[in-house]
Write a protein that holds these residues in place. Structure first.
Motif, PDB file in Angstrom:
ATOM      1  N   ARG A  80      -0.172  -7.724  -2.369  1.00  0.00           N
ATOM      2  CA  ARG A  80      -1.487  -7.687  -1.730  1.00  0.00           C
ATOM      3  C   ARG A  80      -2.390  -8.785  -2.288  1.00  0.00           C
ATOM      4  O   ARG A  80      -3.158  -9.407  -1.561  1.00  0.00           O
ATOM      5  CB  ARG A  80      -2.137  -6.313  -1.939  1.00  0.00           C
ATOM      6  N   ALA A  81      -2.276  -8.999  -3.575  1.00  0.00           N
ATOM      7  CA  ALA A  81      -3.128 -10.015  -4.203  1.00  0.00           C
ATOM      8  C   ALA A  81      -2.827 -11.402  -3.668  1.00  0.00           C
ATOM      9  O   ALA A  81      -3.738 -12.204  -3.425  1.00  0.00           O
ATOM     10  CB  ALA A  81      -2.950  -9.980  -5.722  1.00  0.00           C
TER      11      ALA A  81
ATOM     12  N   ARG B 117      -1.598 -12.136  -0.775  1.00  0.00           N
ATOM     13  CA  ARG B 117      -2.062 -12.222   0.612  1.00  0.00           C
ATOM     14  C   ARG B 117      -3.571 -12.482   0.669  1.00  0.00           C
ATOM     15  O   ARG B 117      -4.039 -13.183   1.548  1.00  0.00           O
ATOM     16  CB  ARG B 117      -1.731 -10.926   1.368  1.00  0.00           C
ATOM     17  N   ASP B 118      -4.294 -11.924  -0.280  1.00  0.00           N
ATOM     18  CA  ASP B 118      -5.743 -12.117  -0.314  1.00  0.00           C
ATOM     19  C   ASP B 118      -6.142 -13.444  -0.938  1.00  0.00           C
ATOM     20  O   ASP B 118      -7.311 -13.831  -0.860  1.00  0.00           O
ATOM     21  CB  ASP B 118      -6.400 -10.974  -1.095  1.00  0.00           C
ATOM     22  N   ASN B 119      -5.221 -14.120  -1.582  1.00  0.00           N
ATOM     23  CA  ASN B 119      -5.522 -15.394  -2.252  1.00  0.00           C
ATOM     24  C   ASN B 119      -4.498 -16.436  -1.809  1.00  0.00           C
ATOM     25  O   ASN B 119      -3.553 -16.754  -2.545  1.00  0.00           O
ATOM     26  CB  ASN B 119      -5.498 -15.231  -3.775  1.00  0.00           C
TER      27      ASN B 119
ATOM     28  N   SER C  16       5.157 -11.203  -6.807  1.00  0.00           N
ATOM     29  CA  SER C  16       4.692 -10.998  -5.436  1.00  0.00           C
ATOM     30  C   SER C  16       5.764 -11.281  -4.403  1.00  0.00           C
ATOM     31  O   SER C  16       5.556 -10.991  -3.224  1.00  0.00           O
ATOM     32  CB  SER C  16       3.472 -11.895  -5.172  1.00  0.00           C
TER      33      SER C  16
END
Length: 571
Positions: free
Chosen positions: A86-87, A89-91, A110
């Motif tokens: 998730r991290a 995807r957000d960055n 990831s």
């Protein structure tokens, strides 16, 4: 000797100064261009270095945030993998997040790699993070999981006793980094080279494909190490003569080097073209001047002379706007230019004198307005102090201390206004004036809102309101316990008629539970007077069980040029 012959001789003599002037202009132009290109190249290098530092800082912030997740701290593979996915995807600027043990064995990443599927004990970032126990930048590497050229940043993960048990790392794709660092390059001929502490090239533009991952030639490394930051003219690694600027990033990225180059030939192309045009124009002018000397020499002397006489007569009559219209390198042209410049200077001085008189009158009017306004504000301030003193005589817990604290808060607000000659102060500065003494403790402050400049009346009233809220929080609310939190948010809205209003919310959480007060204290009344009477605003107080909620809605005047200070520039 005839007049035509004399003119011809003067034309021939004028060629030598013209060539000298052209040579001087050429030298001055090239010197000026060299200084400009050097300064621009150095500024570009520092900008690229600062961008690299910002990438490192964003990586540090991201890793610090991820390190707070329970699954990461517990090194639990399944939960850690999903969280890192998730991290990333957000960055999108980061290619891979990975968590390894202190021996380099992967726990999760990831990309979903299995625990223990690979290890990185020899990677520079892994060794440095374990050894130094802090945030570090690595060197060039080919990602084990991503199989891409990468630059890694890593953060050590300590256990409860402070021992490093793991390393949280992030890989920045060098392709993305290349585009990010050269996004602000204004000229396509500019080259950029970024190398790590080992001299391995991380970013190379424009021919990066053949250089990324390769070492900088040893002779270039020696030059960089010996000369440090600065600008020089040298051949780049591509063999082209360039103006090269070396800069060193700050922070965790300080081990890297940034070199920016400007192609010297392209940088001076327009100067060379201007030189050619200048030579052609001088030659053409000489031919035309010789022809004019033979055909109309006398007319060309009589005509400018008559023009000078006519213009001088107009100046004598008071028409300073008249101009000779003469220019060029001959005597009449130089004389006409000087006389025109003198007339223009006299005309400007006359206009400046009129402006000075007008500004002096406006300054006097402004000082009178300031005195009236200051008199009004001093009366209001004295009335506030009188009310505070009257309340302090009614007894209660430490009335003298409360009076002193409130007057001190009023004094601090006055200090903010004095800094800008009583023209106003930013809302954020007024808020920090009250919250500042409590920062650094266990309480959490969340302050969010746009930059808003307040007029003096709003500064005084909101300053007293915020002081009472902070004092109440320190005594009864969120600041009286270790884990309290205060959130202050504000915004500016426009109502019908395009009027502006400031809406501010004060929210406390985590404070001790306390019943609503049975009566309105002086602090509550002071807040109500400051908002509702002084500012014609609206006030809402909610003594909720989870903490005080205070909403303030006050009108804002339309933005205008400040008139309180006599030092405000005239428009």
């Amino acid at each position: 000797m005839s007049l035509t012959t004399r003119i011809l001789l003067l034309v021939l003599l004028a060629l030598a100064p013209a060539l000298a002037i052209q040579g001087y202009n050429e030298h001055a132009l090239r010197t000026s261009r060299d200084e400009v290109v050097r300064a621009d190249t150095m500024a570009t290098a520092r900008t690229v270095a600062e961008d690299l530092s910002q990438v490192a800082e964003s990586a540090r912030q991201a890793l610090n945030f991820l390190a707070q997740d329970p699954a990461v701290r517990a090194m639990e593979p399944s939960g850690c993998t999903e969280y890192l996915r998730r991290a990333v995807r957000d960055n999108p600027q980061f290619a891979v997040f990975a968590l390894t043990r202190s021996d380099g064995t992967v726990v999760c990443n990831s990309l979903g790699s299995a625990p223990g599927s690979y290890a990185v004990p020899d990677r520079v970032y892994q060794r440095r993070a374990v050894a130094e126990g802090t945030f570090v930048m690595g060197t060039y590497a080919r990602g084990n999981a991503s199989r891409r050229d990468s630059l890694h940043f890593a953060q050590a993960l300590p256990d409860a006793e402070g021992r490093t048990v793991g390393v949280l790392a992030v890989a920045v794709d060098l392709g993305w980094l290349d585009g990010y660092l050269r996004r602000n390059l204004r000229l396509p001929s500019t080259s950029v080279t970024v190398a790590d502490q080992d001299g391995i090239i991380l970013v190379r533009y424009p021919d990066g494909t053949g250089w990324v991952g390769k070492p900088v030639p040893p002779d270039r490394q020696r030059i960089v190490m010996s000369r440090g930051e600065g600008v020089r003219v040298d051949f780049g690694i591509d063999g082209r003569e360039r103006i090269l600027a070396n800069a060193k990033p700050g922070g965790a990225a300080s081990s890297a080097w940034v070199t920016v180059g400007r192609d010297r030939q392209i940088a001076f192309a327009d100067v060379d073209a201007a030189t050619r045009r200048g030579v052609v124009l001088i030659a053409l002018g000489a031919v035309l001047a010789v022809a004019a000397a033979f055909l109309a020499g006398r007319a060309f002397i009589r005509r400018p002379f008559d023009r000078l006489l006519r213009t001088a007569s107009k100046w004598q009559a008071g028409d300073l706007a008249a101009r000779t219209g003469l220019d060029g390198a001959d005597e009449f042209g130089r004389l006409g230019s000087k006389l025109d410049a003198m007339a223009g200077s006299l005309q400007r001085n006359e206009a400046d004198l009129r402006d000075e008189v007008r500004n002096g009158r406006a300054m006097q009017e402004r000082q009178v307005t300031m005195l009236h306004e200051l008199n009004h504000r001093v009366k209001n301030t004295l009335a506030t102090v009188q009310a505070l003193a009257r309340q302090s005589t009614r007894g209660g817990e430490a009335p003298g201390e409360r009076l002193e604290a409130r007057i001190l808060a009023l004094s601090k607000t006055h200090d903010l206004l004095t800094r800008d000659d009583w023209s106003g102060a930013p809302l954020r500065a007024v808020l920090e004036n009250e919250l500042g003494p409590y920062r650094g403790g266990d309480a959490t402050f969340v302050v969010d809102g746009p930059d808003v400049d307040l007029p003096p009346r709003h500064v005084l009233s909101l300053g007293m309101t915020l002081h009472e809220l902070v004092t109440n929080a320190a005594k009864h609310g969120a600041l009286s316990v270790p884990d309290g939190e205060i959130r202050v948010t504000w915004r500016v809205v426009r109502t019908e008629g395009d009027a502006r209003r400031l809406r501010l919310d004060w929210v406390e959480d985590g404070g001790p539970a306390s019943p609503p007060p049975t009566r309105r204290g002086f602090g509550t009344r002071l807040i109500a007077v400051s908002i509702e009477r002084e500012l014609d605003g609206k006030l809402a107080l909610d003594f909720a069980s989870e903490g005080l909620r205070c909403s303030v809605d006050v009108p804002l005047p339309a933005p205008t040029v400040a008139t309180m200070s006599p030092f405000t520039p005239l428009q």
